[in-house]
Scaffold this motif. Structure first.
Motif, PDB file in Angstrom:
ATOM      1  N   MET A   1       0.703  -1.441   0.033  1.00  0.00           N
ATOM      2  CA  MET A   1       0.017   0.101   0.061  1.00  0.00           C
ATOM      3  C   MET A   1       0.926   0.902  -0.068  1.00  0.00           C
ATOM      4  N   ASN A   2       0.545   1.701  -0.586  1.00  0.00           N
ATOM      5  CA  ASN A   2       1.684   3.567  -1.412  1.00  0.00           C
ATOM      6  C   ASN A   2       1.412   4.452  -0.052  1.00  0.00           C
ATOM      7  N   LYS A   3       2.852   5.006   0.753  1.00  0.00           N
ATOM      8  CA  LYS A   3       2.252   6.109   1.672  1.00  0.00           C
ATOM      9  C   LYS A   3       1.768   6.942   0.174  1.00  0.00           C
ATOM     10  N   ILE A   4       1.196   7.894   1.490  1.00  0.00           N
ATOM     11  CA  ILE A   4       0.075   9.212   1.399  1.00  0.00           C
ATOM     12  C   ILE A   4       0.498  10.734   1.431  1.00  0.00           C
ATOM     13  N   VAL A   5       0.963  11.425   0.097  1.00  0.00           N
ATOM     14  CA  VAL A   5       1.665  12.488   0.010  1.00  0.00           C
ATOM     15  C   VAL A   5      -0.429  14.030   0.242  1.00  0.00           C
ATOM     16  N   VAL A   6      -0.177  14.560   1.125  1.00  0.00           N
ATOM     17  CA  VAL A   6      -1.606  15.623   1.518  1.00  0.00           C
ATOM     18  C   VAL A   6      -1.618  16.564   0.856  1.00  0.00           C
ATOM     19  N   ILE A   7      -2.186  17.569   0.120  1.00  0.00           N
ATOM     20  CA  ILE A   7      -1.150  18.867  -1.137  1.00  0.00           C
ATOM     21  C   ILE A   7      -2.769  19.523  -0.792  1.00  0.00           C
ATOM     22  N   THR A   8      -2.511  20.625   0.269  1.00  0.00           N
ATOM     23  CA  THR A   8      -3.252  21.303   0.068  1.00  0.00           C
ATOM     24  C   THR A   8      -3.057  22.980  -0.503  1.00  0.00           C
ATOM     25  N   GLY A   9      -3.994  23.137  -0.940  1.00  0.00           N
ATOM     26  CA  GLY A   9      -4.460  24.761  -2.086  1.00  0.00           C
ATOM     27  C   GLY A   9      -3.966  23.264  -3.366  1.00  0.00           C
ATOM     28  N   ALA A  61     -10.078  13.198   9.070  1.00  0.00           N
ATOM     29  CA  ALA A  61     -10.591  12.504   8.400  1.00  0.00           C
ATOM     30  C   ALA A  61     -10.337  13.028   6.545  1.00  0.00           C
ATOM     31  N   VAL A  62      -8.946  13.164   6.537  1.00  0.00           N
ATOM     32  CA  VAL A  62      -8.787  13.221   5.145  1.00  0.00           C
ATOM     33  C   VAL A  62      -7.850  11.753   4.985  1.00  0.00           C
ATOM     34  N   ALA A  63      -7.195  11.520   5.582  1.00  0.00           N
ATOM     35  CA  ALA A  63      -6.162   9.778   5.190  1.00  0.00           C
ATOM     36  C   ALA A  63      -5.619   9.387   6.621  1.00  0.00           C
ATOM     37  N   PRO A  64      -5.711   8.372   6.728  1.00  0.00           N
ATOM     38  CA  PRO A  64      -5.247   7.898   8.249  1.00  0.00           C
ATOM     39  C   PRO A  64      -3.658   8.400   8.437  1.00  0.00           C
ATOM     40  N   VAL A  65      -3.699   8.813   9.510  1.00  0.00           N
ATOM     41  CA  VAL A  65      -1.759   9.789   9.568  1.00  0.00           C
ATOM     42  C   VAL A  65      -1.227   8.837   9.589  1.00  0.00           C
ATOM     43  N   LYS A  66      -1.326   7.391  10.278  1.00  0.00           N
ATOM     44  CA  LYS A  66       0.657   6.823   9.729  1.00  0.00           C
ATOM     45  C   LYS A  66       0.611   5.917   8.545  1.00  0.00           C
ATOM     46  N   ARG A  67      -0.027   6.479   7.663  1.00  0.00           N
ATOM     47  CA  ARG A  67       0.062   6.636   6.451  1.00  0.00           C
ATOM     48  C   ARG A  67       0.431   7.292   5.713  1.00  0.00           C
ATOM     49  N   ILE A  68       0.041   8.923   6.482  1.00  0.00           N
ATOM     50  CA  ILE A  68       0.745   9.897   5.731  1.00  0.00           C
ATOM     51  C   ILE A  68       2.236  10.388   5.840  1.00  0.00           C
ATOM     52  N   ALA A  69       3.139  10.151   4.508  1.00  0.00           N
ATOM     53  CA  ALA A  69       4.752  10.615   4.246  1.00  0.00           C
ATOM     54  C   ALA A  69       5.021  12.097   4.708  1.00  0.00           C
ATOM     55  N   ALA A  70       4.380  12.751   4.129  1.00  0.00           N
ATOM     56  CA  ALA A  70       4.569  14.190   4.377  1.00  0.00           C
ATOM     57  C   ALA A  70       2.939  14.780   4.188  1.00  0.00           C
ATOM     58  N   VAL A  71       3.165  16.091   4.356  1.00  0.00           N
ATOM     59  CA  VAL A  71       1.639  16.864   4.932  1.00  0.00           C
ATOM     60  C   VAL A  71       2.385  18.276   3.286  1.00  0.00           C
ATOM     61  N   ILE A  72       2.096  18.858   2.376  1.00  0.00           N
ATOM     62  CA  ILE A  72       2.578  20.111   1.320  1.00  0.00           C
ATOM     63  C   ILE A  72       1.582  20.909   1.117  1.00  0.00           C
ATOM     64  N   HIS A  73       2.069  22.200   2.986  1.00  0.00           N
ATOM     65  CA  HIS A  73       0.726  22.810   2.244  1.00  0.00           C
ATOM     66  C   HIS A  73       0.670  24.224   1.431  1.00  0.00           C
ATOM     67  N   LEU A  74       0.452  24.431   0.885  1.00  0.00           N
ATOM     68  CA  LEU A  74       0.848  25.159  -0.480  1.00  0.00           C
ATOM     69  C   LEU A  74      -1.108  26.920  -0.153  1.00  0.00           C
ATOM     70  N   ALA A  75      -2.178  26.211   0.470  1.00  0.00           N
ATOM     71  CA  ALA A  75      -2.424  27.336   0.455  1.00  0.00           C
ATOM     72  C   ALA A  75      -2.814  28.900   1.040  1.00  0.00           C
ATOM     73  N   TRP A  76      -2.925  28.901   0.472  1.00  0.00           N
ATOM     74  CA  TRP A  76      -2.347  30.348   0.908  1.00  0.00           C
ATOM     75  C   TRP A  76      -4.013  31.837  -0.767  1.00  0.00           C
ATOM     76  N   GLN A  77      -4.611  32.614   0.889  1.00  0.00           N
ATOM     77  CA  GLN A  77      -5.112  33.096  -0.287  1.00  0.00           C
ATOM     78  C   GLN A  77      -4.143  34.927  -1.088  1.00  0.00           C
ATOM     79  N   ASP A  78      -4.919  35.567  -2.106  1.00  0.00           N
ATOM     80  CA  ASP A  78      -4.136  37.054  -3.201  1.00  0.00           C
ATOM     81  C   ASP A  78      -2.825  36.438  -3.134  1.00  0.00           C
ATOM     82  N   GLY A  79      -2.236  35.216  -3.345  1.00  0.00           N
ATOM     83  CA  GLY A  79      -0.877  35.229  -3.382  1.00  0.00           C
ATOM     84  C   GLY A  79       0.075  36.198  -4.414  1.00  0.00           C
ATOM     85  N   PHE A  80      -1.000  36.970  -5.477  1.00  0.00           N
ATOM     86  CA  PHE A  80      -0.235  37.722  -6.583  1.00  0.00           C
ATOM     87  C   PHE A  80      -0.850  39.210  -5.777  1.00  0.00           C
TER      88      PHE A  80
END
Length: 287
Positions: A1-9, A61-80
């Motif tokens: 079973m593959n590890k999970i990477v969660v990407i926000t934004g 609620a998004v993914a089983p924490v033990k399977r999460i290899a990384a969370v990549i936090h990209l979400a950001w409002q008004d970046g430009f």
């Protein structure tokens, strides 16, 4: 079973490319978006609709924490929009989200930074370059990096990925390249421009997505990492090249606008770390 990477934004300008690269690396890509839109994400991604900045958000609620290899936090409002009030108004929400990840047991976290944290600087930017931001965007990013490093840096692997001048997929951004395309669409043949002398570190958003995916999942790597080309190029040269590449019937009106007072004459990222990582990555072997 593959590890999970969660990407926000994940549905954003950069996020779409990061999500695709994560899937290409063999991870199960979980793309978190506030609202799903058709065509925004790679078919390989599992899409979850959620507001990660809401105080009730729970990563489990998004993914089983033990399977999460990384969370990549990209979400950001008004970046430009560099001086939008939202940058500081939402700062505590970003901090709470990152802190909650550690409390939930996530062992590796990556967040996207910006050259605007640096402020006025001439030359290459390293992990040790002091920060002195002069826009609300830069101030908020710098504050998040400092506070998150202090709070979670000794409890999880935390990497801060500092990006520079992004282009490519230009119909989806608000850069000068998008404005050139829009001007050409209107039939304009002259484009008001600055002097164009400023040197920047330009990177295509697809390559940036690959760099972010590789650095975010590199176990043991922490601290500030430039996601960049490492090659300074004048704005004038890059824009003229863009006009030629896209066969636009438009000429630049040099000096019509002054250069922005907070822009450095030349700023680019020291790309030694990311260059080494990419050379060892599946993307290099595939090429």
């Amino acid at each position: 079973m593959n590890k999970i990477v969660v990407i926000t934004g994940a549905g954003g300008y950069v996020g779409r490319h990061v999500t695709r690269a994560v899937a290409e690396l063999g991870y199960e890509a979980v793309a978190v978006v506030r609202q799903r839109r058709d065509g925004d994400l790679a078919a390989e991604a599992r899409v979850v609709e959620a507001d990660v900045l809401d105080s009730s958000f729970d990563i489990s609620a998004v993914a089983p924490v033990k399977r999460i290899a990384a969370v990549i936090h990209l979400a950001w409002q008004d970046g430009f929009v560099h001086n939008a009030p939202s940058h500081l108004e939402r700062l505590s929400d970003h901090y709470r989200f990152l802190a909650a990840l550690v409390e939930a047991g996530v062992s590796r976290i990556a967040a996207l930074g910006s050259m605007h944290e640096i402020g006025y600087w001439e030359g290459a930017v390293t992990a040790e370059t002091p920060t002195n931001p002069v826009t609300l965007y830069g101030i908020a990013k710098d504050a998040l990096r400092r506070s998150a490093t202090l709070t979670i840096g000794n409890r999880a692997e935390f990497v801060w990925l500092r990006a520079y001048y992004i282009l490519g997929d230009d119909r989806r951004n608000r850069s000068i390249f998008a404005k050139l395309l829009e001007a050409a669409d209107r039939g304009e043949t002259v484009f008001p421009f600055t002097t164009g002398r400023t040197l920047y570190d330009f990177i295509d958003v697809a390559e940036l997505g690959r760099q972010i995916a590789v650095a975010a999942t590199a176990e043991g790597l922490t601290g500030i990492v430039n996601v960049a080309s490492g090659e300074p190029e004048s704005l004038a040269n890059r824009v003229e090249r863009f006009i030629s590449e896209n066969e636009l019937d438009i000429a630049l009106e040099y000096g019509a606008f002054p250069d922005r007072p907070y822009d450095s004459p030349g700023i680019w990222g020291d790309a030694a770390t990311i260059t080494e990582l990419m050379a060892r990555s599946p993307f290099a072997r595939r090429d």
